[in-house]
Design an enzyme around this catalytic site. Structure first.
Site, mmCIF file in Angstrom:
data_model
loop_
_atom_site.group_PDB
_atom_site.id
_atom_site.type_symbol
_atom_site.label_atom_id
_atom_site.label_comp_id
_atom_site.label_asym_id
_atom_site.label_seq_id
_atom_site.Cartn_x
_atom_site.Cartn_y
_atom_site.Cartn_z
ATOM 1 C CE LYS A 117 -3.644 2.062 2.974
ATOM 2 N NZ LYS A 117 -4.402 1.784 4.098
ATOM 3 C CB SER A 198 -7.474 3.523 3.373
ATOM 4 O OG SER A 198 -6.725 3.056 4.223
ATOM 5 C CB SER A 222 -7.933 0.542 6.088
ATOM 6 O OG SER A 222 -8.718 1.897 6.279
#
Length: 533
Positions: A117, A198, A222
């Protein structure tokens, strides 16, 4: 996804002509197939075995992923799940192949391509942007500890995944999966469905076989939410198990990284590399782990969607068939003052931790404080504020230091409500080892006009997120092609046990969800037949 939880708990072609009344619906034109085949359809453990048997090289595997990224992330359905590929990935793969040829294999993930990420620092020549152009020059040249662990075990850092900008902590009206750097991430199961945030890019990319595995981060939902809606295994470990250094922060009391994979074993392999020195999580997995275990069934958090409840009941039946004892829990909630306090904690911690992070950023990064990021966004509003504002940034920046009594009281309240008066109490009062609930609702459509508009929430992932306790989601099926998962939640430092329970369920259920890249739900035959008359 976190502030939403806090606040609210190929193309289809159809004839343009109307179908005559009483005639059967016109069939949808078949979509181009973007499904992975060959080695790319394999799971991380299967690929690890293939590398061991010399059936494929790491260079061949890495190149195959790079080709697939070009074919379906940049073209085809344009998932927009990856912000940058690592220009050194093939060189890292060649080094892994050389180690293997010399009998110096480091681990089960040596030669395995992994995505990060894009709020996780790596020493590779790619920026760590959090999806914001304010950090386009944030090339730190340093590995976060978790990346150092992956690299030391031989993993190939394939690239950086798109994400909800600033890990979804910019506005209460945000759009999950959108960043100004990468645009909107698409869910590979159904392209108009929310990929959740996210860690949306990590979830979509791993589900679409653009890498063998990925690393996400979670503050509140997330990892679990994008894993749930993309049909993955996702593990949010006990906070502190994986060092948080080198990750763009929101909340030191809640932030953690974690693996996102297609199997529990693959997730455990990645976790083993990120927490070196611990007893191997993968070695502790057992298909018999549910035998004799008392499971707390959080009926209070199952929601009202009958399809989710049906899948949940099926999953419970599988666990019961593996020798587990089910204990129904019909009451579990937080006091009314909990939700505003939980947001206040994040706002206080975000300002303090982000300012500290930005102060140590490379000289090329000109935004050195949250206030300067807010100003940058205003100056570049056409790009940064195109779809929603920055109200959370502004409310955070207006707060004082972490010595404020308001913060200290709020932190004590939310941790007590989720720990000794929450998960710990449920486990003790009902004499159970683990709590289970759906991992979330059925994903809604992406809505750039209204922002995220989620149905009634299902699940209780907020509790382990705020407590800092482990939470594992494993696929339990789908609802008209949209994946749904089941969560296994436990007390602090019960990570190995939680992974074991999820592994035993996964082995018994055999559920693995393959993306079909449908444009909309109306590509499903049963829905098309109902909609077209």
């Amino acid at each position: 996804m976190l502030h939403k939880l806090i606040a609210a708990l190929g193309a289809l072609a159809v004839s343009a002509c109307a179908t005559p009344a009483g005639a059967p619906p016109a069939p949808a034109t078949p979509l181009a197939s973007y499904e992975a085949t060959g080695w790319l359809a394999k799971t991380l453990p299967e690929l690890s075995d293939a590398l061991i048997r010399r059936e494929i090289t790491s260079v061949e595997l890495t190149q195959a992923y790079l080709d697939r990224i070009a074919a379906i992330d940049r073209a085809g359905p344009r998932l927009q799940s990856i912000l940058a590929v690592n220009p050194d990935a093939l060189a890292q793969a060649a080094a892994s192949d050389a180690r293997r040829a010399g009998g110096q294999v480091r681990s089960r993930i040596d030669g395995i391509p992994v995505l990060l990420k894009d709020n996780i620092e790596s020493a590779d020549p790619t920026a760590t942007t959090a999806g914001s152009r304010a950090l386009k020059d944030n090339i730190t040249g340093r590995d976060s500890p978790l990346v150092a662990g992956l690299r030391d075990q031989g993993a190939i850092i394939l690239g950086k995944a798109n994400l909800s900008q600033w890990a979804n902590f910019r506005s209460n009206q945000s759009l999950s999966g959108w960043s100004s750097v990468g645009g909107q991430v698409r869910n590979p199961h159904m392209l108009d469905r929310n990929p959740c945030g996210s860690s949306s890019g990590t979830g979509a990319a791993v589900a679409a076989s653009l890498a063998a595995g990925g690393i996400g981060t979670e503050t509140n939902g997330s990892i679990i939410c994008p894993s749930n809606v993309n049909g993955l295994v996702g593990f949010k470990p006990t906070v502190g198990l994986i060092p948080q250094d080198g990750i763009i922060p929101i909340s030191p009391s809640q932030d953690t990284a974690g693996p996102m994979e297609r199997t529990v074993l693959g997730a455990a392999f990645l976790l083993d590399a990120m927490v070196p020195g611990e007893a191997s999580f993968a070695a502790q997995l057992s298909a018999d782990a549910l035998k004799g275990v008392r499971i707390g069934v959080l009926r209070a958090a199952q929601g009202s969607n009958p399809d989710i409840i049906a899948r949940f009941d099926d999953a419970l039946g599988i666990m019961q068939g593996q020798g587990a004892e089910l204990v129904e829990i019909t009451e579990f909630d937080a006091p009314p003052e909990f939700w505003p306090a939980s947001l206040l904690v994040l706002e206080y911690e975000f300002k303090a931790s982000l300012n500290a992070y930005l102060a140590s950023a490379p000289p090329a990064v000109t935004t050195r404080t949250l206030a300067q990021v807010i100003a940058f966004n205003k100056d570049h509003a056409a790009e940064e504020l195109a779809l929603f504002g920055q109200d959370l940034f502004e409310s955070s920046d207006a707060l004082g230091p972490l010595t404020d009594e308001a913060y200290i009281k709020a932190l004590a309240l939310v941790q007590s409500a989720t720990r000794e008066n929450g998960i710990d109490k449920l486990l003790a009062d009902h004499n159970v080892s683990v709590l289970v609930a759906p991992s979330g609702p059925v994903s809604p459509r992406v809505d750039p006009v209204n922002g995220d508009v989620w149905p009634e929430w299902a699940g209780a992932g907020w509790a382990p997120a705020i407590a800092g306790y482990p939470n594992l989601t494993v696929p339990m099926g789908d609802v008209h092609g949209v994946p749904v998962g089941i969560s296994f939640m436990g007390g602090r430092n019960t990570d190995a046990a939680i992974l074991g329970y999820g592994y035993a369920y996964e082995q018994a259920s055999g559920i693995r969800l393959t993306p079909k890249y449908l444009e909309t739900a109306e590509d499903r035959p049963e829905i098309n037949a109902a909609m077209q008359k």
